[in-house]
Design a protein around this motif. Structure first.
Motif, PDB file in Angstrom:
ATOM      1  N   LYS A   4     -11.766  26.935  -4.630  1.00 23.82           N
ATOM      2  CA  LYS A   4     -10.817  27.000  -3.531  1.00 23.82           C
ATOM      3  C   LYS A   4      -9.684  27.949  -3.880  1.00 23.82           C
ATOM      4  N   ASP A   5      -9.296  28.772  -2.935  1.00 22.77           N
ATOM      5  CA  ASP A   5      -8.119  29.607  -3.087  1.00 22.77           C
ATOM      6  C   ASP A   5      -6.950  28.829  -2.490  1.00 22.77           C
ATOM      7  N   TYR A   6      -6.099  28.290  -3.339  1.00 24.26           N
ATOM      8  CA  TYR A   6      -5.033  27.422  -2.866  1.00 24.26           C
ATOM      9  C   TYR A   6      -4.014  28.168  -2.005  1.00 24.26           C
ATOM     10  N   TYR A   7      -3.874  29.472  -2.264  1.00 24.68           N
ATOM     11  CA  TYR A   7      -2.963  30.241  -1.409  1.00 24.68           C
ATOM     12  C   TYR A   7      -3.503  30.313   0.021  1.00 24.68           C
ATOM     13  N   ASP A   8      -4.820  30.517   0.150  1.00 25.76           N
ATOM     14  CA  ASP A   8      -5.427  30.534   1.474  1.00 25.76           C
ATOM     15  C   ASP A   8      -5.325  29.164   2.143  1.00 25.76           C
ATOM     16  N   VAL A   9      -5.469  28.104   1.347  1.00 26.92           N
ATOM     17  CA  VAL A   9      -5.389  26.749   1.904  1.00 26.92           C
ATOM     18  C   VAL A   9      -4.035  26.526   2.575  1.00 26.92           C
ATOM     19  N   LEU A  10      -2.951  27.002   1.936  1.00 29.07           N
ATOM     20  CA  LEU A  10      -1.618  26.824   2.493  1.00 29.07           C
ATOM     21  C   LEU A  10      -1.214  27.960   3.428  1.00 29.07           C
ATOM     22  N   GLY A  11      -2.025  29.040   3.454  1.00 26.12           N
ATOM     23  CA  GLY A  11      -1.723  30.151   4.342  1.00 26.12           C
ATOM     24  C   GLY A  11      -0.526  30.970   3.902  1.00 26.12           C
ATOM     25  N   ASP A  20       8.825  29.056   0.382  1.00 29.57           N
ATOM     26  CA  ASP A  20       7.760  29.378   1.342  1.00 29.57           C
ATOM     27  C   ASP A  20       6.591  28.408   1.186  1.00 29.57           C
ATOM     28  N   ILE A  21       6.238  28.100  -0.054  1.00 30.12           N
ATOM     29  CA  ILE A  21       5.127  27.185  -0.326  1.00 30.12           C
ATOM     30  C   ILE A  21       5.457  25.785   0.187  1.00 30.12           C
ATOM     31  N   LYS A  22       6.682  25.332  -0.064  1.00 32.25           N
ATOM     32  CA  LYS A  22       7.081  24.000   0.399  1.00 32.25           C
ATOM     33  C   LYS A  22       7.090  23.933   1.919  1.00 32.25           C
ATOM     34  N   SER A  23       7.600  24.982   2.553  1.00 30.91           N
ATOM     35  CA  SER A  23       7.656  25.005   4.019  1.00 30.91           C
ATOM     36  C   SER A  23       6.260  24.986   4.628  1.00 30.91           C
ATOM     37  N   ALA A  24       5.345  25.783   4.052  1.00 28.13           N
ATOM     38  CA  ALA A  24       3.975  25.828   4.561  1.00 28.13           C
ATOM     39  C   ALA A  24       3.300  24.481   4.399  1.00 28.13           C
ATOM     40  N   TYR A  25       3.515  23.848   3.254  1.00 27.99           N
ATOM     41  CA  TYR A  25       2.913  22.533   3.016  1.00 27.99           C
ATOM     42  C   TYR A  25       3.414  21.515   4.035  1.00 27.99           C
ATOM     43  N   ARG A  26       4.712  21.480   4.263  1.00 26.17           N
ATOM     44  CA  ARG A  26       5.280  20.481   5.160  1.00 26.17           C
ATOM     45  C   ARG A  26       4.736  20.644   6.587  1.00 26.17           C
ATOM     46  N   LYS A  27       4.599  21.891   7.033  1.00 23.25           N
ATOM     47  CA  LYS A  27       4.087  22.127   8.382  1.00 23.25           C
ATOM     48  C   LYS A  27       2.632  21.676   8.498  1.00 23.25           C
ATOM     49  N   LEU A  28       1.826  22.034   7.496  1.00 23.56           N
ATOM     50  CA  LEU A  28       0.412  21.663   7.540  1.00 23.56           C
ATOM     51  C   LEU A  28       0.226  20.165   7.381  1.00 23.56           C
ATOM     52  N   ALA A  29       0.999  19.566   6.478  1.00 20.92           N
ATOM     53  CA  ALA A  29       0.869  18.122   6.255  1.00 20.92           C
ATOM     54  C   ALA A  29       1.239  17.348   7.513  1.00 20.92           C
ATOM     55  N   LYS A  30       2.220  17.844   8.227  1.00 18.59           N
ATOM     56  CA  LYS A  30       2.614  17.175   9.472  1.00 18.59           C
ATOM     57  C   LYS A  30       1.507  17.297  10.516  1.00 18.59           C
ATOM     58  N   THR A  31       0.847  18.455  10.556  1.00 19.35           N
ATOM     59  CA  THR A  31      -0.228  18.674  11.527  1.00 19.35           C
ATOM     60  C   THR A  31      -1.446  17.811  11.236  1.00 19.35           C
ATOM     61  N   GLY A  39      -9.225   8.565  12.475  1.00 15.48           N
ATOM     62  CA  GLY A  39     -10.663   8.658  12.718  1.00 15.48           C
ATOM     63  C   GLY A  39     -11.218  10.061  12.601  1.00 15.48           C
ATOM     64  N   ASP A  40     -10.363  11.047  12.339  1.00 15.39           N
ATOM     65  CA  ASP A  40     -10.811  12.437  12.215  1.00 15.39           C
ATOM     66  C   ASP A  40     -11.038  12.751  10.734  1.00 15.39           C
ATOM     67  N   GLU A  41     -12.293  12.742  10.301  1.00 14.02           N
ATOM     68  CA  GLU A  41     -12.608  12.947   8.885  1.00 14.02           C
ATOM     69  C   GLU A  41     -12.271  14.367   8.431  1.00 14.02           C
ATOM     70  N   ARG A  42     -12.454  15.342   9.329  1.00 13.21           N
ATOM     71  CA  ARG A  42     -12.139  16.730   8.957  1.00 13.21           C
ATOM     72  C   ARG A  42     -10.643  16.888   8.706  1.00 13.21           C
ATOM     73  N   ALA A  43      -9.825  16.244   9.534  1.00 12.61           N
ATOM     74  CA  ALA A  43      -8.379  16.307   9.339  1.00 12.61           C
ATOM     75  C   ALA A  43      -7.992  15.604   8.043  1.00 12.61           C
ATOM     76  N   ALA A  44      -8.652  14.485   7.740  1.00 14.16           N
ATOM     77  CA  ALA A  44      -8.359  13.757   6.506  1.00 14.16           C
ATOM     78  C   ALA A  44      -8.700  14.606   5.285  1.00 14.16           C
ATOM     79  N   GLU A  45      -9.827  15.307   5.343  1.00 14.42           N
ATOM     80  CA  GLU A  45     -10.230  16.174   4.230  1.00 14.42           C
ATOM     81  C   GLU A  45      -9.272  17.352   4.095  1.00 14.42           C
ATOM     82  N   LYS A  46      -8.832  17.892   5.233  1.00 18.74           N
ATOM     83  CA  LYS A  46      -7.878  18.997   5.216  1.00 18.74           C
ATOM     84  C   LYS A  46      -6.553  18.539   4.624  1.00 18.74           C
ATOM     85  N   PHE A  47      -6.117  17.335   4.980  1.00 14.29           N
ATOM     86  CA  PHE A  47      -4.865  16.794   4.455  1.00 14.29           C
ATOM     87  C   PHE A  47      -4.945  16.655   2.936  1.00 14.29           C
TER      88      PHE A  47
END
Length: 304
Positions: A4-11, A20-31, A39-47
């Protein structure tokens, strides 16, 4: 295990700042937070994937090692290929294969476990990569250490209320209890549970939660308040780490106002809790019905 490319994961770019890393994480984690995607397994895996990426890139030393080895797949010359570790090039090396090797050796894993390091049998109490590979090759006659160290990631909710965890050390499943009110960086010791009778030493890493900030013993969150409720007063529901509660909003409240829910903060050692501070965020509806539109129009005209 796919690399996994962790930079790509966080965008974010590879030169991204800590902010920047903290801000990106917070936005994605909230989403992708499970509370919003039940009940969304894909969202759980993404989280989970977002949490893994942030755990590495937010730690200066882990990020340095990841940038040096994890992205390019290069390691110092002389460590051989992933099959025999006897020297030569590491061409075509897949870092995920190397990671899998250590997971098998030290039982890295469990639900969110980090890698385990040995302590006590090598110089300085740390497993040096060259020492470890030499021991595997059998050419240096070094023994494996008895104590092992690792990290265990837990969510903010699990650290708040406590949680039962299971980790795997050298093929042995170990159960442990993370106490309520555990802080990031806390250490847990499992005496005599390491190979050879040593101890398992765990450092707890508490993942950030996009909904809450922790300030000492107090928690801080934000709640949306409809403009009419802020103007006239009323109640809104506030999510807490222990469930939810009602907050009375006084008439004439403005956006940004902070209110306090006593005893809804972080658990203290004396059995009490800190407070939960709630920031008010005033909202207006995006889609208005005819009657609502007319009422807002009349209110606007009255305020001129």
């Amino acid at each position: 295990m796919a690399y996994k490319d962790y930079y790509d994961v966080l965008g974010v770019s590879r030169g991204a700042s800590d902010a920047d890393i903290k801000s990106a994480y917070r936005k994605l984690a909230k989403t992708y937070h499970p509370d919003k995607n039940q009940g969304d397994e894909r969202a759980a895996e993404k989280f989970k994937e977002i949490g893994e990426a942030y755990a590495v890139l937010s730690d200066p030393e882990k990020r340095r090692l990841y940038d040096q080895f994890g992205h390019t797949g290069q390691v110092p010359p002389g460590y051989g290929d992933a099959g025999n570790f006897q020297g030569g090039d590491f061409a075509g090396f897949d870092p995920s294969q190397f990671s899998d090797f250590f997971q098998g050796l030290f039982g890295m894993g469990g639900r969110r476990g980090g890698g385990f390091q040995g302590g006590g049998g090598f110089s300085g109490g740390q497993v040096n990569l060259e020492d470890l590979l030499g021991g595997i090759g059998g050419t240096q006659g070094r023994r494996f250490v008895q104590n092992v160290e690792g990290e265990l990631q837990v969510t903010l909710e699990e650290a708040y209320g406590g949680s039962d965890e299971v980790i795997n050390v050298d093929g042995k499943r170990l159960s442990l209890r993370v106490p309520a009110g555990t802080r990031d960086g806390s250490r847990l010791r499992l005496a005599g549970q390491a190979p050879g009778g040593g101890d398992v030493l765990l450092t707890i890493r508490v993942l950030e939660d996009a909904r809450f900030d922790l300030d000492g013993d107090d928690l801080i969150t934000t709640v949306d308040v409809p403009a009419p409720v802020a103007a006239l007063g009323g109640e809104v529901t506030v999510q807490t780490l222990g469930g939810s509660g009602n907050l009375k909003v006084p008439a004439g409240s403005s956006g940004g106002r902070r209110m306090r829910l006593r005893g809804q903060g972080w658990p203290k050692k004396d059995g009490t809790r800190g407070d939960l501070y709630v920031r008010l965020n005033l909202t207006v509806p995006k889609d208005l019905g005819d009657e609502e539109r007319e009422l807002y129009r009349r209110l606007r005209d009255l305020r001129r």
